[in-house]
Scaffold this motif. Structure first.
Motif, PDB file in Angstrom:
ATOM      1  N   ASN A   1     -17.770  37.044  -8.260  1.00 24.49           N
ATOM      2  CA  ASN A   1     -18.491  37.198  -6.994  1.00 24.49           C
ATOM      3  C   ASN A   1     -19.970  37.470  -7.287  1.00 24.49           C
ATOM      4  O   ASN A   1     -20.379  37.637  -8.434  1.00 24.49           O
ATOM      5  CB  ASN A   1     -17.890  38.327  -6.154  1.00 24.49           C
ATOM      6  CG  ASN A   1     -17.819  39.638  -6.930  1.00 24.49           C
ATOM      7  OD1 ASN A   1     -18.782  40.054  -7.559  1.00 24.49           O
ATOM      8  ND2 ASN A   1     -16.641  40.286  -6.905  1.00 24.49           N
ATOM      9  N   MET A   2     -20.752  37.545  -6.187  1.00 22.56           N
ATOM     10  CA  MET A   2     -22.194  37.727  -6.341  1.00 22.56           C
ATOM     11  C   MET A   2     -22.544  39.054  -7.026  1.00 22.56           C
ATOM     12  O   MET A   2     -23.495  39.130  -7.791  1.00 22.56           O
ATOM     13  CB  MET A   2     -22.867  37.660  -4.976  1.00 22.56           C
ATOM     14  CG  MET A   2     -22.880  36.272  -4.359  1.00 22.56           C
ATOM     15  SD  MET A   2     -23.906  35.149  -5.330  1.00 22.56           S
ATOM     16  CE  MET A   2     -23.813  33.672  -4.265  1.00 22.56           C
ATOM     17  N   THR A   3     -21.792  40.079  -6.751  1.00 22.12           N
ATOM     18  CA  THR A   3     -22.081  41.391  -7.343  1.00 22.12           C
ATOM     19  C   THR A   3     -21.968  41.331  -8.861  1.00 22.12           C
ATOM     20  O   THR A   3     -22.831  41.846  -9.589  1.00 22.12           O
ATOM     21  CB  THR A   3     -21.124  42.451  -6.792  1.00 22.12           C
ATOM     22  OG1 THR A   3     -21.283  42.543  -5.367  1.00 22.12           O
ATOM     23  CG2 THR A   3     -21.415  43.806  -7.413  1.00 22.12           C
ATOM     24  N   LYS A   4     -20.890  40.699  -9.366  1.00 27.78           N
ATOM     25  CA  LYS A   4     -20.720  40.570 -10.812  1.00 27.78           C
ATOM     26  C   LYS A   4     -21.852  39.750 -11.437  1.00 27.78           C
ATOM     27  O   LYS A   4     -22.326  40.074 -12.534  1.00 27.78           O
ATOM     28  CB  LYS A   4     -19.382  39.922 -11.127  1.00 27.78           C
ATOM     29  CG  LYS A   4     -18.183  40.840 -10.930  1.00 27.78           C
ATOM     30  CD  LYS A   4     -16.911  40.172 -11.410  1.00 27.78           C
ATOM     31  CE  LYS A   4     -15.717  41.130 -11.303  1.00 27.78           C
ATOM     32  NZ  LYS A   4     -14.470  40.502 -11.821  1.00 27.78           N
ATOM     33  N   ARG A  26     -24.995  39.398 -10.286  1.00 28.57           N
ATOM     34  CA  ARG A  26     -26.283  40.111 -10.227  1.00 28.57           C
ATOM     35  C   ARG A  26     -26.319  41.345 -11.132  1.00 28.57           C
ATOM     36  O   ARG A  26     -27.391  41.833 -11.457  1.00 28.57           O
ATOM     37  CB  ARG A  26     -26.586  40.499  -8.790  1.00 28.57           C
ATOM     38  CG  ARG A  26     -26.783  39.277  -7.891  1.00 28.57           C
ATOM     39  CD  ARG A  26     -27.403  39.650  -6.566  1.00 28.57           C
ATOM     40  NE  ARG A  26     -27.515  38.500  -5.682  1.00 28.57           N
ATOM     41  CZ  ARG A  26     -28.446  37.561  -5.770  1.00 28.57           C
ATOM     42  NH1 ARG A  26     -29.354  37.640  -6.724  1.00 28.57           N
ATOM     43  NH2 ARG A  26     -28.480  36.549  -4.901  1.00 28.57           N
ATOM     44  N   THR A  27     -25.180  41.853 -11.530  1.00 31.49           N
ATOM     45  CA  THR A  27     -25.137  43.007 -12.441  1.00 31.49           C
ATOM     46  C   THR A  27     -24.728  42.608 -13.855  1.00 31.49           C
ATOM     47  O   THR A  27     -24.356  43.440 -14.673  1.00 31.49           O
ATOM     48  CB  THR A  27     -24.138  44.064 -11.925  1.00 31.49           C
ATOM     49  OG1 THR A  27     -22.833  43.472 -11.816  1.00 31.49           O
ATOM     50  CG2 THR A  27     -24.577  44.601 -10.574  1.00 31.49           C
ATOM     51  N   SER A  28     -24.822  41.333 -14.130  1.00 36.88           N
ATOM     52  CA  SER A  28     -24.356  40.811 -15.424  1.00 36.88           C
ATOM     53  C   SER A  28     -25.369  40.941 -16.555  1.00 36.88           C
ATOM     54  O   SER A  28     -25.047  40.670 -17.706  1.00 36.88           O
ATOM     55  CB  SER A  28     -24.002  39.329 -15.273  1.00 36.88           C
ATOM     56  OG  SER A  28     -25.171  38.583 -14.935  1.00 36.88           O
ATOM     57  N   GLN A  36     -28.438  33.859 -14.069  1.00 38.69           N
ATOM     58  CA  GLN A  36     -27.810  34.254 -12.804  1.00 38.69           C
ATOM     59  C   GLN A  36     -27.897  33.110 -11.790  1.00 38.69           C
ATOM     60  O   GLN A  36     -26.941  32.897 -11.028  1.00 38.69           O
ATOM     61  CB  GLN A  36     -28.511  35.501 -12.236  1.00 38.69           C
ATOM     62  CG  GLN A  36     -28.288  36.764 -13.054  1.00 38.69           C
ATOM     63  CD  GLN A  36     -28.953  37.974 -12.431  1.00 38.69           C
ATOM     64  OE1 GLN A  36     -29.139  38.041 -11.213  1.00 38.69           O
ATOM     65  NE2 GLN A  36     -29.310  38.951 -13.265  1.00 38.69           N
TER      66      GLN A  36
END
Length: 218
Positions: free
Chosen positions: A188-191, A193-195, A205
Motif C-alpha cells: 500500500n501507499m504507506t509502505k 512512502r516509509t520504505s 517510490q
C-alpha cells in the motif's frame, strides 16, 4: 757538579712546565669535545620528542619550535656556555640549524599523515619553510605530498565506490521486499512512502506509486 745540578733542575722544571701546559691544553680540548658529544646526544633525544609531537599534531609546529628554541638557548640549561665551554655558541648554532630542518620535515610529515597533503604541498610550493628546510629535503617532501594527494584521491574514490554499492544493494533489498508485498496484494501507499527509497528514479517510490495506481485502475 752543583752548577750542573742546578742547570739540570732548571731544565727539568722547564720541561715539566711545558709538558704540564701541553697536557692541560689537551685535557681542555678533550673536555670540550666530550661536552660537544654529550650535548649532541642529549639534543637528539629532546629533538626526537619534539618531532614526534609535531607529527601527531601539526598545528603545534609553532609552539613546539618555540619550546625547542627556549630549551637550547636557556642560559642555565644543559646547552649553555657554562656547560659547553668556549665552543658553546658554535655547537648551539649547529644543533639549531639541524633542529629547524627536522621540525619542518616533521610538520610536513604530520600534515600528510593527517590527511592534509594539499596544504603540505601549498606550504612547500609557496616557500614558507625555505628558511629552515634544506633544498633536497624540500624537493623530497613535495614528492611525498604529491604521493599523499594521490593516495587520498584513490582512497576517496574507493570509499565512494563502496558507498554506492552499499546504497545499490540497500535499494535492491527494499524493492525485493516491496515486490513480494505487491504480488501478494499487501503493498500500500504507506509502505511505499516509509520504505526509505529515493523519491524519484529507477526503483524509487514513484515507480511503486505508479504501479499501485495502475493496479487500482485494473
Amino acid at each position: 757538579e752543583i752548577a750542573q745540578t742546578k742547570k739540570g733542575q732548571q731544565t727539568f722544571d722547564l720541561l715539566a712546565n711545558e709538558l704540564g701546559g701541553h697536557f692541560a691544553e689537551k685535557a681542555d680540548v678533550f673536555q670540550a669535545q666530550s661536552s660537544g658529544i654529550k650535548a649532541r646526544q642529549d639534543w637528539t633525544s629532546s629533538l626526537n620528542s619534539y618531532a614526534s609531537s609535531i607529527i601527531s599534531d601539526p598545528t603545534s609546529y609553532g609552539s613546539v619550535s618555540a619550546q625547542m628554541m627556549a630549551e637550547i638557548n636557556d642560559p642555565n640549561g644543559k646547552f649553555s656556555d657554562q656547560r659547553l665551554g668556549k665552543d658553546g655558541k658554535k655547537i648551539r648554532g649547529e644543533l639549531i640549524a639541524g633542529a629547524k630542518d627536522q621540525l619542518a620535515r616533521s610538520y610536513i610529515d604530520g600534515l600528510v599523515d593527517n590527511v592534509a597533503p594539499e596544504l603540505a604541498r601549498r606550504i612547500l610550493i609557496d616557500g614558507k619553510l625555505d628558511d629552515v628546510l634544506k633544498a633536497d629535503d624540500k624537493q623530497r617532501l613535495i614528492k611525498q605530498a604529491d604521493q599523499g594527494i594521490n593516495a587520498k584521491e584513490v582512497s576517496a574514490n574507493h570509499a565512494l565506490a563502496v558507498a554506492q554499492k552499499e546504497e545499490k544493494d540497500r535499494i535492491a533489498k527494499i524493492n525485493d521486499d516491496l515486490m513480494g508485498d505487491f504480488l501478494t496484494g499487501k503493498l500500500n501507499m504507506t509502505k511505499v512512502r516509509t520504505s526509505n527509497l529515493p523519491a524519484f528514479g529507477e526503483g524509487s517510490q514513484r515507480t511503486w506509486i505508479d504501479m499501485l495506481k495502475a493496479q487500482t485502475k485494473e
